[in-house]
Design a protein around this motif. Structure first.
Motif, PDB file in Angstrom:
ATOM      1  N   GLN A   1      12.556 -18.179 -11.572  1.00 35.81           N
ATOM      2  CA  GLN A   1      12.260 -17.477 -12.822  1.00 35.81           C
ATOM      3  C   GLN A   1      13.486 -16.715 -13.320  1.00 35.81           C
ATOM      4  O   GLN A   1      13.796 -16.734 -14.522  1.00 35.81           O
ATOM      5  CB  GLN A   1      11.078 -16.523 -12.603  1.00 35.81           C
ATOM      6  CG  GLN A   1      10.484 -15.963 -13.883  1.00 35.81           C
ATOM      7  CD  GLN A   1       9.606 -16.950 -14.628  1.00 35.81           C
ATOM      8  OE1 GLN A   1       9.678 -18.157 -14.388  1.00 35.81           O
ATOM      9  NE2 GLN A   1       8.805 -16.456 -15.543  1.00 35.81           N
TER      10      GLN A   1
ATOM     11  N   PRO B   1       7.891 -20.596 -12.443  1.00 36.65           N
ATOM     12  CA  PRO B   1       6.574 -20.101 -12.866  1.00 36.65           C
ATOM     13  C   PRO B   1       6.327 -20.267 -14.366  1.00 36.65           C
ATOM     14  O   PRO B   1       5.199 -20.566 -14.779  1.00 36.65           O
ATOM     15  CB  PRO B   1       6.620 -18.619 -12.475  1.00 36.65           C
ATOM     16  CG  PRO B   1       7.544 -18.578 -11.302  1.00 36.65           C
ATOM     17  CD  PRO B   1       8.604 -19.605 -11.609  1.00 36.65           C
ATOM     18  N   TYR B   2       7.366 -20.095 -15.180  1.00 41.45           N
ATOM     19  CA  TYR B   2       7.210 -20.221 -16.636  1.00 41.45           C
ATOM     20  C   TYR B   2       6.750 -21.627 -17.025  1.00 41.45           C
ATOM     21  O   TYR B   2       5.792 -21.789 -17.790  1.00 41.45           O
ATOM     22  CB  TYR B   2       8.538 -19.877 -17.315  1.00 41.45           C
ATOM     23  CG  TYR B   2       8.541 -20.076 -18.819  1.00 41.45           C
ATOM     24  CD1 TYR B   2       7.581 -19.488 -19.628  1.00 41.45           C
ATOM     25  CD2 TYR B   2       9.542 -20.842 -19.430  1.00 41.45           C
ATOM     26  CE1 TYR B   2       7.599 -19.669 -21.008  1.00 41.45           C
ATOM     27  CE2 TYR B   2       9.569 -21.021 -20.800  1.00 41.45           C
ATOM     28  CZ  TYR B   2       8.598 -20.441 -21.589  1.00 41.45           C
ATOM     29  OH  TYR B   2       8.611 -20.619 -22.948  1.00 41.45           O
TER      30      TYR B   2
ATOM     31  N   VAL C   1      -0.069 -25.948 -16.264  1.00 40.45           N
ATOM     32  CA  VAL C   1      -1.479 -25.663 -15.959  1.00 40.45           C
ATOM     33  C   VAL C   1      -2.292 -25.559 -17.250  1.00 40.45           C
ATOM     34  O   VAL C   1      -3.399 -26.113 -17.354  1.00 40.45           O
ATOM     35  CB  VAL C   1      -1.604 -24.368 -15.138  1.00 40.45           C
ATOM     36  CG1 VAL C   1      -3.069 -23.927 -15.028  1.00 40.45           C
ATOM     37  CG2 VAL C   1      -1.014 -24.556 -13.752  1.00 40.45           C
ATOM     38  N   LYS C   2      -1.750 -24.858 -18.239  1.00 40.33           N
ATOM     39  CA  LYS C   2      -2.452 -24.683 -19.509  1.00 40.33           C
ATOM     40  C   LYS C   2      -2.636 -26.001 -20.258  1.00 40.33           C
ATOM     41  O   LYS C   2      -3.626 -26.193 -20.966  1.00 40.33           O
ATOM     42  CB  LYS C   2      -1.690 -23.692 -20.400  1.00 40.33           C
ATOM     43  CG  LYS C   2      -1.752 -22.255 -19.925  1.00 40.33           C
ATOM     44  CD  LYS C   2      -0.962 -21.344 -20.850  1.00 40.33           C
ATOM     45  CE  LYS C   2      -1.037 -19.894 -20.389  1.00 40.33           C
ATOM     46  NZ  LYS C   2      -0.233 -18.985 -21.251  1.00 40.33           N
TER      47      LYS C   2
ATOM     48  N   GLU D   1       7.812 -16.295 -23.563  1.00 44.27           N
ATOM     49  CA  GLU D   1       7.329 -15.171 -22.751  1.00 44.27           C
ATOM     50  C   GLU D   1       8.399 -14.110 -22.484  1.00 44.27           C
ATOM     51  O   GLU D   1       8.080 -12.995 -22.086  1.00 44.27           O
ATOM     52  CB  GLU D   1       6.805 -15.691 -21.406  1.00 44.27           C
ATOM     53  CG  GLU D   1       5.538 -16.522 -21.520  1.00 44.27           C
ATOM     54  CD  GLU D   1       4.972 -16.900 -20.159  1.00 44.27           C
ATOM     55  OE1 GLU D   1       5.572 -16.501 -19.132  1.00 44.27           O
ATOM     56  OE2 GLU D   1       3.953 -17.604 -20.115  1.00 44.27           O
TER      57      GLU D   1
ATOM     58  N   GLN E   1       5.557 -23.990 -14.870  1.00 47.05           N
ATOM     59  CA  GLN E   1       4.332 -24.356 -14.151  1.00 47.05           C
ATOM     60  C   GLN E   1       3.104 -23.762 -14.835  1.00 47.05           C
ATOM     61  O   GLN E   1       2.040 -24.399 -14.866  1.00 47.05           O
ATOM     62  CB  GLN E   1       4.412 -23.891 -12.696  1.00 47.05           C
ATOM     63  CG  GLN E   1       5.349 -24.724 -11.825  1.00 47.05           C
ATOM     64  CD  GLN E   1       4.844 -26.141 -11.597  1.00 47.05           C
ATOM     65  OE1 GLN E   1       3.715 -26.350 -11.160  1.00 47.05           O
ATOM     66  NE2 GLN E   1       5.687 -27.124 -11.901  1.00 47.05           N
ATOM     67  N   THR E   2       3.244 -22.570 -15.406  1.00 44.93           N
ATOM     68  CA  THR E   2       2.134 -21.975 -16.158  1.00 44.93           C
ATOM     69  C   THR E   2       1.820 -22.814 -17.390  1.00 44.93           C
ATOM     70  O   THR E   2       0.647 -23.053 -17.713  1.00 44.93           O
ATOM     71  CB  THR E   2       2.480 -20.532 -16.579  1.00 44.93           C
ATOM     72  OG1 THR E   2       2.703 -19.749 -15.407  1.00 44.93           O
ATOM     73  CG2 THR E   2       1.353 -19.912 -17.385  1.00 44.93           C
ATOM     74  N   GLN E   3       2.863 -23.283 -18.077  1.00 43.04           N
ATOM     75  CA  GLN E   3       2.650 -24.171 -19.228  1.00 43.04           C
ATOM     76  C   GLN E   3       1.921 -25.445 -18.812  1.00 43.04           C
ATOM     77  O   GLN E   3       0.995 -25.911 -19.488  1.00 43.04           O
ATOM     78  CB  GLN E   3       3.986 -24.544 -19.864  1.00 43.04           C
ATOM     79  CG  GLN E   3       4.721 -23.417 -20.564  1.00 43.04           C
ATOM     80  CD  GLN E   3       5.999 -23.926 -21.208  1.00 43.04           C
ATOM     81  OE1 GLN E   3       5.979 -24.864 -22.013  1.00 43.04           O
ATOM     82  NE2 GLN E   3       7.115 -23.311 -20.854  1.00 43.04           N
TER      83      GLN E   3
END
Length: 527
Positions: free
Chosen positions: A183, A361-362, A368-369, A239, A364-366
């Motif tokens: 990150q 994480p940035y 998942v969404k 973000e 991977q969060t995208q």
């Protein structure tokens, strides 16, 4: 401490209740599915059976006759009765002779497991049957002595559990540390000093202009297809702030092609060209374990749709979504649709930087969404193309890559220390078990066994701390001829006998690197 040598049958008795299939099917009892190799019993709901079944009650000692040598031994602690196939055996115990908690510790000892290996061999034909098991002898302390030993074991175990908890905390910390590094990398925090020392580097907006120009030319030459226009990156998708010389970009704008593998079912062969699926895409690279193959004709056909080349990025997009690997070879792989490929402009975008970004994480969060979840998770191509990536200059991408790899080297060293700590913690506990239970108590011998065999089983176990991270061949190179028990305890799997024997079997039968010593039962050497 006085020790009386007695048969196991003097304190254990087989529960001899048997049910015919028609009776067992009417009982409505849960069924023993398996005993895992850490000693946990798994139950399943009642289901029809065509074989005879045994009864299991709370407090019974339950043994898997087939997997006893792998640690398939446990105390049944569920309150409700259960049934099990006749490949299991269930035993009651005499409370005036054996403390059940002492027996649990005894069954955890490596010496007990090794004895079962020696007595039962492996495979169904050498299944450990009650008659054979109950005839074994053990040196048993008095009940009061067992309870005294238990006090010491429980006290030491409390400290051991604290140590295990600390190790788990370190593992969690290490995972978070790696994520934090990634990150910080895509935020530009790792290269702040680098930017100060290199103020005249080309901006990423100029990099994007070059990519756009080249992409338009490839479209004009009909070498790639024109993509539909995606929406401008919104504030909701951003973000955090990035350095002034950076910009945000969608994956589609950095790539020649974003596609997935073949949508038809390819004809598989026993050998040939590698056929990758999502399971072969790991965060550590392309895994060829459980890989499929296709013929040359299928390989040529499938590469017309998707032709991974060295440096391209693969993403698992079905089932376990979001794992990222870099293609390591040219003209080697084809894929099915559960894996996607990002063929970016290699001359403007460093593959390792892009892979690190996608694992952050940035990103991977995208992912998942953007993943659609029905019967199983799926990440579709349009969603992959939409992913937003922070983009520095090519020079800074390389600087970031080198910094991340340097920091990950430290993480890897820490990880090895954690692995050594886990192995040492297990070996320490086994050493304490041997000391408190007594070496003679940890070695079961068949009454009919010869004195020579008894001496072999009770010999001092070899140990060499330098071997903790070696494979079996390296251990034998370092130490020469070894007994199988020594090799097990010096291997990477001192608490996983199943993994040890799987590796040993491979080295003996497939690699032909290890062989049994002639006329020395139980000993191994390099072939």
């Amino acid at each position: 401490m006085s020790r009386e040598k007695v048969k196991i049958s003097s304190f254990l008795a087989e529960r001899e209740v048997r049910y015919k299939p028609d009776i067992a099917n009417k009982l409505g009892l849960k069924r023993v599915k398996k005993i895992d190799f850490t000693g946990n019993i798994h139950l399943v709901e009642s289901k029809p059976t065509r074989t005879n079944m045994i009864l299991v009650k709370k407090g019974d000692l339950l043994i898997s006759g087939i997997n006893a040598e792998k640690g398939g031994v446990a105390i049944y602690e569920y309150s409700e009765d259960a049934i099990a196939t006749i490949h299991y055996s269930s035993y009651t115990y005499d409370e005036s002779k054996i403390d059940i908690d002492y027996l649990k510790w005894f069954l955890k000892s490596n010496e007990f497991k090794q004895t079962l290996i020696d007595q039962a061999g492996s495979g169904i034909k050498s299944e450990l049957k009650p008659k054979r098991f109950l005839s074994l002898e053990v040196s048993l302390p008095t009940l009061n002595e067992q309870k005294e030993i238990l006090k010491n074991l429980n006290s030491i175990n409390s400290e051991a559990e604290e140590l295990k908890s600390l190790i788990v905390e370190n593992e969690v910390f290490l995972s978070k540390l790696r994520q934090s590094i990634l990150q910080d990398a895509i935020k530009g925090k790792l290269t702040q000093k680098w930017r100060e020392e290199n103020p005249d580097v080309e901006s990423s907006s100029e990099l994007l202009r070059k990519i756009k120009t080249e992409k338009e030319q490839l479209i004009k030459e009909k070498k790639i297809r024109k993509e539909k226009k995606f929406e401008k990156i919104s504030n909701e998708e951003i973000e955090f702030d990035i350095p002034a010389s950076w910009t945000y970009s969608r994956i589609v704008d950095l790539s020649k092609v974003v596609t997935d593998g073949d949508h038809s079912t390819p004809e598989r062969t026993h050998e040939g060209y590698y056929l990758l699926s999502a399971r072969n895409v790991t965060n550590k690279g392309i895994s060829l374990q459980k890989v499929d193959y296709v013929s040359e004709s299928e390989f040529i056909r499938m590469r017309k749709r998707c032709a991974p080349q060295k440096g391209d990025i693969l993403i698992s997009c079905s089932g376990s979504v979001g794992r990222v690997a870099i293609v390591d070879k040219d003209d080697t792989y084809v894929m099915v649709r559960s894996a996607a490929m990002v063929k970016h402009f290699h001359e403007y975008l460093d593959s390792e930087y892009l892979a690190f970004s996608l694992k952050s994480p940035y990103l991977q969060t995208q992912i998942v969404k953007k993943t659609k979840t029905t019967a199983q998770s799926n990440l579709f191509l349009g969603r992959i193309k939409e992913l937003v990536v922070p983009l520095p200059s090519l020079e800074e991408q390389i600087a970031i890559k080198e910094k991340v790899k340097q920091l990950f080297t430290y993480c890897n060293e820490f990880e090895q220390e954690i692995k050594i700590s886990k192995n040492n913690a297990e070996k320490l506990m086994q050493s304490i078990l041997s000391e408190l239970l007594g070496q003679e108590n940890n070695v079961l011998v068949n009454k009919s066994a010869s004195r020579n065999q008894e001496r072999k089983l009770s010999r001092e176990i070899k140990y060499n701390s330098k071997t903790l991270l070696m494979d079996l061949v390296e251990i034998l190179k370092e130490n020469g001829k070894l007994h199988a028990e020594d090799l097990w305890k010096m291997s990477k799997h001192p608490n996983d006998i199943d993994a040890f024997y799987a590796e040993l079997k491979k080295q003996i039968e497939e690699e032909k690197a290890i062989k049994e010593v002639v006329n020395e039962k139980g000993y191994l050497e390099l072939a």
